[in-house]
Motif scaffolding. Structure first.
Motif, PDB file in Angstrom:
ATOM      1  N   SER A  92       0.701  -1.367  -0.138  1.00  0.00           N
ATOM      2  CA  SER A  92       0.113   0.152  -0.027  1.00  0.00           C
ATOM      3  C   SER A  92       0.800   1.171  -0.100  1.00  0.00           C
ATOM      4  N   GLY A 149       4.732   3.160  -3.804  1.00  0.00           N
ATOM      5  CA  GLY A 149       3.889   3.450  -4.990  1.00  0.00           C
ATOM      6  C   GLY A 149       4.677   4.447  -5.742  1.00  0.00           C
ATOM      7  N   SER A 208       1.517   6.829   3.504  1.00  0.00           N
ATOM      8  CA  SER A 208       0.062   6.346   3.295  1.00  0.00           C
ATOM      9  C   SER A 208      -0.956   6.717   4.756  1.00  0.00           C
ATOM     10  N   SER A 229      -0.538  -0.781  -4.472  1.00  0.00           N
ATOM     11  CA  SER A 229      -1.205   0.336  -3.778  1.00  0.00           C
ATOM     12  C   SER A 229      -2.499   0.389  -4.324  1.00  0.00           C
TER      13      SER A 229
END
Length: 449
Positions: free
Chosen positions: A27, A30, A239, A333
């Protein structure tokens, strides 16, 4: 009124800690790690930038990531349910938190829509790399730039394809799809990036790139701009936005040590960024291009690097490996971005997993095709305003509203060693105020991450 008596589908979850950690690394890793981080490293003087960056990674990793993981697990729900539980406990008003929780869910969907367009470009370039079309472009950056014009309906099939892949992974569930996919993609990504880094090291002229990275300008540490952009890169790369980390946290077993897991996520996200820098910066330097003249963003990924790789010995193979790495980073992601709105349909409207994933991805696909001409502005609007707002709101309802006892119980559940006395005040005051700073600075400077 029958729907009020329906029982939600039994909640899925990660099978083990490393499955969760790999999914969270996926996640976090990216486009920002690959097309922004290396350029910031060179722009702000290598270690001059990395020193404050490392400090902010430690800060955000030891507060915001822990908080969002714990918030989701304590509620066993995504952002809407988790926010509601916090305000119910702290203010006796569940509806207030649930209403606020829609903001990060909308932000997650909005970011996923823009990311779908970008990832379709990556898929197209991966196909061109494998087929030889990318290598056939040669080293004429003007010609390469003309090829990078995928902002029309001609790009729609690539958007549909990438979202079908995302749908399959999402529909298979947390353990059967997301966890298994990341167990394949993330180790492969790191292995291939390390192999690329070793190869780049052997190319004449690459040493100038390493000099850029290891440069330190003491006077630069007194420049507020360096600290602002180092903070922005750390904040957005990890994130924290009140959505993806919350929903993944909600799938965690009770016996998982959240502080330890958060440290590993922050560590491997940072390693991924450094690997990208050790591949991209020396490669550009070896090609004879002045690193200081290269801008980050799509131009780096789809124009400059194509020129650089095509000029290398074995350039076709290098192109294949590089774009496969970027594709894996993007897919890992985007499945997190779509998971929050898909889970919302399951939790709030009692959809089954497949219909929830299909409805979310269908909406995302249609919107992505429509926003192609304004992809950059769309992504800026979501990342500059909604993502930091979501991070602040998550921190606010968890650390300020839910109360210290609730926070520490949620964080320490499953931990081998309780967090120290530093954690709560650092998260409540420093992290939450920094989230506001990310929003304000981004609005003033046009984005800091």
């Amino acid at each position: 009124m029958k729907h009020s008596h329906q029982t939600p589908e039994p909640r899925d979850g990660f099978k083990n800690r490393w499955g969760f950690i790999l999914a969270c690394i996926g996640s976090a890793v990216g486009m920002g790690n690959i097309w922004r981080f290396p350029i910031l490293v060179t722009k702000y003087g290598g270690m001059t930038f990395l020193i404050p960056y490392f400090l902010f990674v430690v800060l955000v990793g030891s507060t915001g990531i822990i908080g969002e993981f714990a918030m989701g697990r304590a509620a066993q729900a995504g952002p809407i349910g988790a926010f509601g539980k916090c305000t119910e406990r702290g203010r006796g008003n569940k509806r207030l938190g649930e209403a606020i929780g829609w903001i990060p869910v909308i932000g997650s969907l909005g970011l996923a829509i823009g990311y779908s367009v970008v990832l379709s470009w990556i898929l197209k370039y991966t196909f061109l790399a494998v087929s030889g079309g990318l290598y056939a472009m040669g080293t004429d950056m003007g010609g390469i730039g003309e090829t990078f014009g995928y902002t029309s309906l001609h790009n729609a099939p690539w958007i549909v394809t990438i979202l079908l892949v995302t749908l399959v992974i999402t529909a298979l569930g947390v353990a059967g799809g997301i966890e298994k996919a990341n167990k394949i993609m993330i180790p492969t990504l790191f292995f291939l990036f390390i192999a690329l880094g070793i190869y780049i090291f052997t190319i004449p002229g690459s040493h100038e790139g390493y000099q850029f990275i290891f440069t330190i300008r003491p006077e630069g540490l007194a420049d507020p701009e360096v600290w602002i952009f180092a903070f922005g890169q750390a904040f957005f790369s990890l994130s924290v936005a009140g959505n993806g980390s919350v929903i993944y946290g909600s799938y965690l077993p009770a016996d998982v040590d959240i502080p330890s897991s958060a440290r590993r996520v922050a560590l491997f996200d940072t390693i991924a960024s450094l690997l990208a820098a050790f591949v991209i910066v020396p490669a550009i330097a070896a090609s004879g291009i002045d690193v200081n003249t290269v801008d980050g963003g799509p131009g780096l990924m789809f124009i400059y690097l194509v020129h650089v790789m095509n000029a290398m010995p074995g350039g076709r193979i290098i192109g294949i490996v590089f774009y496969v790495c970027v594709l894996f980073a993007g897919i890992s992601s985007i499945i997190n971005m779509y998971e929050a709105p898909a889970a919302m349909l399951q939790e709030r409207f009692h959809f089954k997993r497949l219909p929830a994933a299909a409805a979310t991805l269908l909406l995302g696909c249609a919107a992505a095709i429509l926003v192609q001409p304004i992809t950059s502005q769309w992504m800026d609007g979501i990342s500059i305003y909604i993502c930091p707002l979501g991070a602040f709101l998550a921190g606010f309802v968890f650390f300020w509203i839910a109360g210290k006892d609730y926070v520490l119980q949620a964080v320490n559940q499953g931990a081998k060693k309780p967090v120290g006395g530093w954690f709560y005040p650092l998260a409540k005051y420093v992290y939450c105020y920094l989230a506001i700073a990310a929003l304000v600075a981004g609005a003033i400077l046009g984005g800091i991450g």
